[in-house]
Design a protein around this motif. Structure first.
Motif, PDB file in Angstrom:
ATOM      1  N   LEU A 204      25.791  52.467  33.068  1.00  0.00           N
ATOM      2  CA  LEU A 204      25.512  52.885  31.551  1.00  0.00           C
ATOM      3  C   LEU A 204      25.820  51.643  30.701  1.00  0.00           C
ATOM      4  CD1 LEU A 204      27.323  56.342  31.210  1.00  0.00           C
ATOM      5  CD2 LEU A 204      24.928  55.852  30.740  1.00  0.00           C
ATOM      6  N   LEU A 205      26.730  50.733  30.843  1.00  0.00           N
ATOM      7  CA  LEU A 205      26.909  49.656  30.034  1.00  0.00           C
ATOM      8  C   LEU A 205      25.616  48.600  30.101  1.00  0.00           C
ATOM      9  CD1 LEU A 205      29.309  48.963  28.413  1.00  0.00           C
ATOM     10  CD2 LEU A 205      29.506  50.794  29.795  1.00  0.00           C
ATOM     11  N   ILE A 206      24.869  48.343  31.354  1.00  0.00           N
ATOM     12  CA  ILE A 206      23.788  47.645  31.299  1.00  0.00           C
ATOM     13  C   ILE A 206      22.765  48.198  30.709  1.00  0.00           C
ATOM     14  CG2 ILE A 206      22.376  46.552  33.156  1.00  0.00           C
ATOM     15  CD1 ILE A 206      24.428  46.757  35.180  1.00  0.00           C
ATOM     16  N   GLY A 207      22.250  47.725  29.779  1.00  0.00           N
ATOM     17  CA  GLY A 207      21.060  47.992  28.980  1.00  0.00           C
ATOM     18  C   GLY A 207      21.355  48.998  27.869  1.00  0.00           C
ATOM     19  N   SER A 208      22.702  49.018  27.462  1.00  0.00           N
ATOM     20  CA  SER A 208      23.219  49.885  26.446  1.00  0.00           C
ATOM     21  C   SER A 208      22.906  49.219  25.182  1.00  0.00           C
ATOM     22  CB  SER A 208      24.593  50.148  26.620  1.00  0.00           C
ATOM     23  OG  SER A 208      25.421  49.214  26.687  1.00  0.00           O
ATOM     24  N   GLU A 209      22.461  47.966  25.100  1.00  0.00           N
ATOM     25  CA  GLU A 209      22.233  47.195  23.677  1.00  0.00           C
ATOM     26  C   GLU A 209      23.371  46.979  22.957  1.00  0.00           C
ATOM     27  OE1 GLU A 209      18.444  48.199  22.156  1.00  0.00           O
ATOM     28  OE2 GLU A 209      17.720  49.115  24.026  1.00  0.00           O
TER      29      GLU A 209
END
Length: 465
Positions: A204-209
């Motif tokens: 979820l954190l990866i790509g959460s900008e």
């Protein structure tokens, strides 16, 4: 920012590391979006403060204070984002991670590199020169990009066909949550290849900008460095032939490091802008195929197979670059296209479609060009179906049909099972188009996830969703 807020921040990081100078604040409020998409990039709101934290503990204290005072916080890396992710639209704490620039370890036995957030791709490349034949494959186009931002944006770029995008390279992360807790994903030391315990919050954190947490450390997967490398350039006079060759290469079992598509005008301008020469003399449209193999014999065999496959699609020239300097020149030229032509286009939607639909999308794009009586040059990470479609200026200005053509470019991709962004992310530039892809319920779930992580909405508020 009022004096009381400044004083509290200085108490956390020290007076030296808090900066309110308007010119410097503005420089930290801009990103590559402002350089490359100046006509559509939002103007940053003035009045923010720069805070340069030394470690995760200081970041935790900053976020706890921001939560108490309900102040927006924007985590700032190298500023190479391309969707207005870190441009303040309100007075904010610009949390610069630049002091967190240490490579913590290179673990050759576990084949990973652990780095703080501000370590750049260039730093990693330099560090691995002294390793025992290990390398990190990803190349998002700017070697100044930092690992924290690459994780937050789920960076892709040129060399993502064989090994995947940033999501596929991350084994573990340290993150400071918006409420100030320091957490670790991927095991306590970030070295696990398998971990099936509970929901995978790291993904979820990866790509959460930068909206769900501040990424402070990343453990990256390393690979054995191949002994044989080469780059092929195959030239065509029809872009349909170039795109048709892409799935033909891949479905015959050839998985290159990169499979890029570029067009003559843009690639020659990029070469000239950095004082280099594009090596292909014939053709209007080009595939750049970067190969990486264990043995030189394998490299030549695969090169010969690509020659046979592409011969079915009317190529006019094929070149091979085998020396390190030749290959680097080609990668440098390809990576410099957007900066070199930024004065010629307004925006560059980075749609992605299934690789088998590349020709179908190209046909739809031709219809769009005819509808608006314009040309839409294309730069593509063709090996993974990611196309950057250029919306050109009209007599030096944003065209009157800009919003309409952009919507058509996006909708055409979504209609064939694609997405409105393959790598640049949502930020501020693409928020209005998310309903093309998701139902109201899906968007509501995303907003609820944001609320659970960040109940006071203090982390990069108003971006991404």
């Amino acid at each position: 920012m009022i004096n009381e807020i400044i004083e509290n921040l200085e108490a956390i990081v020290g007076e030296k590391w808090v900066d309110t100078d308007p010119e410097r604040v503005r420089s930290y409020s801009l990103e590559s979006t402002n350089d490359n998409y100046s006509m559509v990039a939002p103007e940053p709101v003035a009045g923010s403060v720069i805070v340069k934290a030394a470690d995760s503990e200081e970041i935790a204290d900053i976020l706890k204070f921001a939560n108490k005072e309900k102040i927006n916080v924007i985590a700032r890396g190298a500023g190479t984002a391309l969707s207005a992710n870190t441009i303040p639209d309100q007075e904010s704490i610009i949390l610069s991670l630049e002091r967190m620039d240490k490579i913590i370890e290179v673990d050759e036995e576990n084949m990973l590199l652990k780095a703080e957030a501000a370590v750049s791709l260039g730093d990693i490349i330099e560090e691995l020169k002294s390793s025992d034949h290990l390398y990190f494959p990803l190349h998002p186009g700017d070697e100044g990009a930092q690992v924290g931002g690459m994780a937050a944006m789920n960076a892709g770029g040129v060399r993502a066909v064989k090994h995947g995008i940033m999501r596929n390279q991350i084994l573990g992360m340290e993150v400071v949550l918006p409420t100030g807790e320091i957490v670790h994903y991927g095991g306590s030391i970030g070295k696990l290849l398998k971990n099936n315990a509970g929901y995978d919050l790291m993904q979820l954190l990866i790509g959460s900008e930068g909206t769900l947490g501040v990424i402070t450390e990343v453990s990256l997967k390393l690979y054995p460095e191949p002994e044989a490398n080469g780059t092929l350039i195959v030239a065509f006079n029809d872009r349909k032939d170039a795109f048709a060759a892409v799935p033909a290469i891949l479905k015959r079992g050839i998985i290159p490091m990169a499979l890029e598509y570029v067009e003559k005008d843009e690639i020659q301008l990029a070469a000239a802008d950095i004082g280099k020469k594009w090596p292909a003399e014939q053709g209007e449209y080009f595939l750049i195929i970067m190969l990486s193999e264990a043995k030189e014999d394998d490299l030549f065999e695969i090169g010969a197979r690509i020659d046979q496959i592409t011969a079915e699609f009317n190529p006019v020239e094929m070149l091979i670059a085998q020396s390190i300097s030749e290959r680097k020149d080609i990668l440098d030229i390809r990576s410099h296209i957007l900066p070199a032509i930024s004065d010629k286009f307004v925006d560059s939607p980075d749609v992605t479609v299934p690789r088998g639909s590349l020709l179908e999308y190209l046909e739809k794009l031709t219809e769009i060009e005819e509808k608006y009586n314009t040309k839409c040059p294309v730069i593509a990470h063709a090996g993974d179906g990611n196309l950057h479609v250029l919306i050109l200026k009209d007599e030096g200005a944003k065209p009157s049909y800009f919003e309409e053509i952009k919507k058509d470019i996006y909708q055409s991709a979504v209609d064939m099972g694609g997405t409105i962004t393959g790598e640049h992310g949502i930020g501020k530039l693409r928020q209005d188009y998310l309903p093309m892809m998701y139902s109201e319920r899906e968007l509501e779930i995303m907003k609820q996830i944001k609320n659970i992580f960040d109940p006071n909405n203090i982390l990069n508020a108003g971006k991404s969703i």
